[in-house]
Design an enzyme around this catalytic site. Structure first.
Site, mmCIF file in Angstrom:
data_model
loop_
_atom_site.group_PDB
_atom_site.id
_atom_site.type_symbol
_atom_site.label_atom_id
_atom_site.label_comp_id
_atom_site.label_asym_id
_atom_site.label_seq_id
_atom_site.Cartn_x
_atom_site.Cartn_y
_atom_site.Cartn_z
ATOM 1 N N ILE A 85 33.332 7.690 90.348
ATOM 2 C CA ILE A 85 33.251 7.186 91.724
ATOM 3 C C ILE A 85 34.252 7.944 92.596
ATOM 4 C CG2 ILE A 85 33.323 5.160 93.222
ATOM 5 C CD1 ILE A 85 32.736 3.408 90.839
ATOM 6 N N PRO A 86 33.900 9.179 92.956
ATOM 7 C CA PRO A 86 34.817 9.935 93.816
ATOM 8 C C PRO A 86 34.939 9.306 95.204
ATOM 9 C CG PRO A 86 32.779 11.161 93.452
ATOM 10 C CD PRO A 86 32.710 9.944 92.591
ATOM 11 N N HIS A 87 36.158 9.271 95.696
ATOM 12 C CA HIS A 87 36.427 8.724 97.024
ATOM 13 C C HIS A 87 37.660 9.411 97.590
ATOM 14 C CE1 HIS A 87 38.494 6.327 93.978
ATOM 15 N NE2 HIS A 87 39.417 6.096 94.876
ATOM 16 N N GLY A 88 37.849 9.274 98.880
ATOM 17 C CA GLY A 88 38.933 9.965 99.554
ATOM 18 C C GLY A 88 40.288 9.316 99.341
ATOM 19 N N ARG B 145 41.853 13.722 96.048
ATOM 20 C CA ARG B 145 42.061 12.520 95.231
ATOM 21 C C ARG B 145 41.808 12.834 93.762
ATOM 22 N NH1 ARG B 145 43.645 7.212 95.220
ATOM 23 N NH2 ARG B 145 42.938 7.075 97.354
#
Length: 146
Positions: free
Chosen positions: A62-65, A48
């Site tokens: 805010i790292p997210h998949g 992502r």
């Protein structure tokens, strides 16, 4: 909604990462350890980030998949890692990496609560100054409220 999205065990007051990708892995591994995601989700967080930056401003990323990684999520959860030295996030300075995994779009509500906290510079300073993980958790505990 899941009751405990953020727990003391998913808060780290002194992260060890020195690069963006290490920070994403560090935040993601907390989600894995908490039993919220499989290791494949961490790879999706990195994927992502390769397509769109998760930097939000005020020292926050805010790292997210990816959407394709939804199957790797077993429950909604949040991790927070604070860094004493800013991490270069594609030219922006990040002191907080907040890993997020949400089932059934629960993460959207969580994201809005995090955004409210980090939109207030005084609140961000309190998070920077917090003595330890317990104090960070107390300052952010409201993200668990429904």
């Amino acid at each position: 909604m899941t009751d405990q999205i953020l727990t003391v065990s998913t808060v780290v007051a002194a992260g060890s990462a020195t690069t963006r990708d290490e920070a994403i892995r560090e935040a993601g591994e907390l989600l894995v350890t908490a039993g919220a995601v499989t290791p494949a989700y961490v790879d999706a967080m990195l994927e992502r980030e390769g397509s769109v930056s998760t930097y939000m401003g005020n020292y926050l990323a805010i790292p997210h998949g990816t959407n394709e990684a939804k199957d790797a999520i077993t429950r909604s959860a949040l991790s927070l890692v604070r860094y004493s030295q800013p991490i270069d996030w594609n030219g922006d300075e990040v002191r907080f990496a907040v890993g997020i995994a949400g089932l059934n779009n629960e993460h959207l509500e969580i994201l809005s609560k995090i955004a409210i906290v980090f939109s207030d510079e005084d609140e961000v300073q309190k998070l920077i100054d917090a003595a330890d993980a317990n104090e960070l958790f107390t300052l952010l505990e409201e993200v668990n409220a429904e």
